[in-house]
Design a protein around this motif. Sequence first.
Motif, PDB file in Angstrom:
ATOM      1  N   ARG A 289      42.046  35.403 -56.498  1.00 38.49           N
ATOM      2  CA  ARG A 289      42.639  34.931 -55.236  1.00 38.49           C
ATOM      3  C   ARG A 289      42.501  35.986 -54.144  1.00 38.49           C
ATOM      4  N   ARG A 290      42.744  37.231 -54.483  1.00 38.89           N
ATOM      5  CA  ARG A 290      42.645  38.304 -53.498  1.00 38.89           C
ATOM      6  C   ARG A 290      41.188  38.586 -53.117  1.00 38.89           C
TER       7      ARG A 290
ATOM      8  N   VAL B 251      38.919  36.209 -52.868  1.00 43.00           N
ATOM      9  CA  VAL B 251      38.672  35.142 -51.882  1.00 43.00           C
ATOM     10  C   VAL B 251      39.266  35.530 -50.534  1.00 43.00           C
ATOM     11  N   ALA B 252      40.486  36.058 -50.557  1.00 43.94           N
ATOM     12  CA  ALA B 252      41.147  36.456 -49.313  1.00 43.94           C
ATOM     13  C   ALA B 252      40.391  37.597 -48.628  1.00 43.94           C
ATOM     14  N   PHE B 253      39.891  38.552 -49.415  1.00 39.87           N
ATOM     15  CA  PHE B 253      39.132  39.677 -48.872  1.00 39.87           C
ATOM     16  C   PHE B 253      37.905  39.182 -48.108  1.00 39.87           C
ATOM     17  N   VAL B 254      37.143  38.288 -48.720  1.00 37.62           N
ATOM     18  CA  VAL B 254      35.967  37.716 -48.058  1.00 37.62           C
ATOM     19  C   VAL B 254      36.406  36.795 -46.924  1.00 37.62           C
ATOM     20  N   GLY B 255      37.533  36.114 -47.121  1.00 38.98           N
ATOM     21  CA  GLY B 255      38.016  35.202 -46.088  1.00 38.98           C
ATOM     22  C   GLY B 255      38.367  35.904 -44.798  1.00 38.98           C
ATOM     23  N   VAL B 256      38.955  37.089 -44.875  1.00 40.67           N
ATOM     24  CA  VAL B 256      39.287  37.855 -43.671  1.00 40.67           C
ATOM     25  C   VAL B 256      38.019  38.195 -42.899  1.00 40.67           C
ATOM     26  N   ALA B 257      37.023  38.725 -43.598  1.00 41.04           N
ATOM     27  CA  ALA B 257      35.757  39.076 -42.932  1.00 41.04           C
ATOM     28  C   ALA B 257      35.100  37.838 -42.331  1.00 41.04           C
ATOM     29  N   SER B 258      35.177  36.726 -43.045  1.00 41.51           N
ATOM     30  CA  SER B 258      34.562  35.486 -42.566  1.00 41.51           C
ATOM     31  C   SER B 258      35.237  34.975 -41.300  1.00 41.51           C
ATOM     32  N   LYS B 259      36.574  35.003 -41.289  1.00 44.06           N
ATOM     33  CA  LYS B 259      37.316  34.521 -40.115  1.00 44.06           C
ATOM     34  C   LYS B 259      37.173  35.467 -38.929  1.00 44.06           C
ATOM     35  N   LEU B 260      37.041  36.759 -39.200  1.00 44.40           N
ATOM     36  CA  LEU B 260      36.842  37.700 -38.103  1.00 44.40           C
ATOM     37  C   LEU B 260      35.506  37.457 -37.412  1.00 44.40           C
TER      38      LEU B 260
ATOM     39  N   ALA C 254      44.514  30.911 -50.541  1.00 42.69           N
ATOM     40  CA  ALA C 254      44.385  32.287 -50.051  1.00 42.69           C
ATOM     41  C   ALA C 254      44.723  32.413 -48.569  1.00 42.69           C
ATOM     42  N   ALA C 255      45.063  31.302 -47.938  1.00 41.59           N
ATOM     43  CA  ALA C 255      45.253  31.291 -46.480  1.00 41.59           C
ATOM     44  C   ALA C 255      46.396  32.185 -46.033  1.00 41.59           C
ATOM     45  N   ASP C 256      47.481  32.274 -46.829  1.00 47.28           N
ATOM     46  CA  ASP C 256      48.617  33.087 -46.413  1.00 47.28           C
ATOM     47  C   ASP C 256      48.229  34.561 -46.316  1.00 47.28           C
ATOM     48  N   LEU C 257      47.476  35.050 -47.292  1.00 46.67           N
ATOM     49  CA  LEU C 257      47.030  36.441 -47.265  1.00 46.67           C
ATOM     50  C   LEU C 257      46.088  36.688 -46.091  1.00 46.67           C
ATOM     51  N   VAL C 258      45.172  35.763 -45.876  1.00 46.74           N
ATOM     52  CA  VAL C 258      44.189  35.922 -44.792  1.00 46.74           C
ATOM     53  C   VAL C 258      44.875  35.933 -43.443  1.00 46.74           C
ATOM     54  N   GLU C 259      45.766  34.977 -43.207  1.00 50.26           N
ATOM     55  CA  GLU C 259      46.432  34.890 -41.904  1.00 50.26           C
ATOM     56  C   GLU C 259      47.308  36.110 -41.644  1.00 50.26           C
ATOM     57  N   ALA C 260      47.968  36.612 -42.674  1.00 50.95           N
ATOM     58  CA  ALA C 260      48.807  37.807 -42.505  1.00 50.95           C
ATOM     59  C   ALA C 260      47.951  39.014 -42.142  1.00 50.95           C
ATOM     60  N   GLU C 261      46.807  39.128 -42.787  1.00 46.01           N
ATOM     61  CA  GLU C 261      45.907  40.249 -42.502  1.00 46.01           C
ATOM     62  C   GLU C 261      45.319  40.130 -41.096  1.00 46.01           C
ATOM     63  N   LEU C 262      44.918  38.924 -40.720  1.00 45.29           N
ATOM     64  CA  LEU C 262      44.336  38.709 -39.391  1.00 45.29           C
ATOM     65  C   LEU C 262      45.341  39.019 -38.285  1.00 45.29           C
ATOM     66  N   ALA C 263      46.603  38.677 -38.517  1.00 42.72           N
ATOM     67  CA  ALA C 263      47.636  38.954 -37.512  1.00 42.72           C
ATOM     68  C   ALA C 263      47.775  40.458 -37.283  1.00 42.72           C
TER      69      ALA C 263
ATOM     70  N   ASN D 112      36.203  29.762 -36.819  1.00 45.37           N
ATOM     71  CA  ASN D 112      36.195  28.360 -37.227  1.00 45.37           C
ATOM     72  C   ASN D 112      35.985  28.166 -38.721  1.00 45.37           C
ATOM     73  N   ILE D 113      35.686  29.256 -39.440  1.00 45.16           N
ATOM     74  CA  ILE D 113      35.507  29.155 -40.885  1.00 45.16           C
ATOM     75  C   ILE D 113      36.817  28.737 -41.542  1.00 45.16           C
ATOM     76  N   GLU D 114      36.732  27.828 -42.508  1.00 42.95           N
ATOM     77  CA  GLU D 114      37.918  27.382 -43.245  1.00 42.95           C
ATOM     78  C   GLU D 114      38.057  28.189 -44.531  1.00 42.95           C
ATOM     79  N   VAL D 115      39.253  28.711 -44.743  1.00 42.81           N
ATOM     80  CA  VAL D 115      39.552  29.491 -45.946  1.00 42.81           C
ATOM     81  C   VAL D 115      40.334  28.608 -46.912  1.00 42.81           C
ATOM     82  N   PRO D 116      40.049  28.682 -48.212  1.00 41.48           N
ATOM     83  CA  PRO D 116      40.819  27.878 -49.172  1.00 41.48           C
ATOM     84  C   PRO D 116      42.320  28.068 -48.999  1.00 41.48           C
ATOM     85  N   ALA D 117      43.063  26.980 -49.149  1.00 44.39           N
ATOM     86  CA  ALA D 117      44.500  26.985 -48.857  1.00 44.39           C
ATOM     87  C   ALA D 117      45.255  27.998 -49.707  1.00 44.39           C
TER      88      ALA D 117
END
Length: 251
Positions: free
Chosen positions: A77-78, A80-89, A100-109, A93-98
Amino acid sequence: EKEFYTVYEKASYDNLPIFITSDSVLHIYHLLFDKVLRTAEAEYFIPLLADLNRAMLEQTDKQYQELLGTSWEEAARRSVAFVGVASKLLDPNIEVPAYAADLVEAELALIENASGIMPSPIFPTLPSGEDYTQYIPRGHYTRSEALINYFKSMMWYGRMSFRLMPEDPEVGRPETRMALLLVHALRNANVRDGQALDAWLDLYNPTVFFVGRSDDLTALQYINVIDAVYGLNPDLTAVIDDTLLDTFIAE
């Protein structure tokens, strides 16, 4: 004057002697370096990173689905979140699996706020937290939205590390599980023009040319030890063998 050469040119027309100083040569070299790097990033590296992010996000999601209910589920899960942060940055518009979304959004903030050193949601055991001011774009990376996003995505990949042997082994093992999963994903994911590992090398090797080699272990060193400990290009079932995890870390 904006550039050294105009000073020299005027001096030449005025029949004044010219002493060319080393700082002027370094300045011109830096301008050339910056332009070559900026062009390479805008025309080649940004599209390549976008392909790599998409492939890695898809592959790490497959890993997570396969590892549900195992002791490696949280590491997956982490990852996915690690790659998800880089992808969203790079592409908001990239969609992250639900899951892992909490970790990604917290990191992006935290990255967007850039308010200082804070605990990382994805890497909560980092001893001094992460310095989120490092994600403030600077230099030529402020010239366009694409370069701003590229800067943040690459900064994330470049700064976050997976420790093998911190003082507490119970910290090193979860981070090493993530690293093993990411390297396995690199070897098995595909981008449009080939394998994800080749795309990673196409990003890493020019970076080495421009700024020097990484001072941390890279996927290449991990691959060598993975093959030695788990067998040549092992499947996911072999990689998650916890009886070999400490052996891998020691090697």
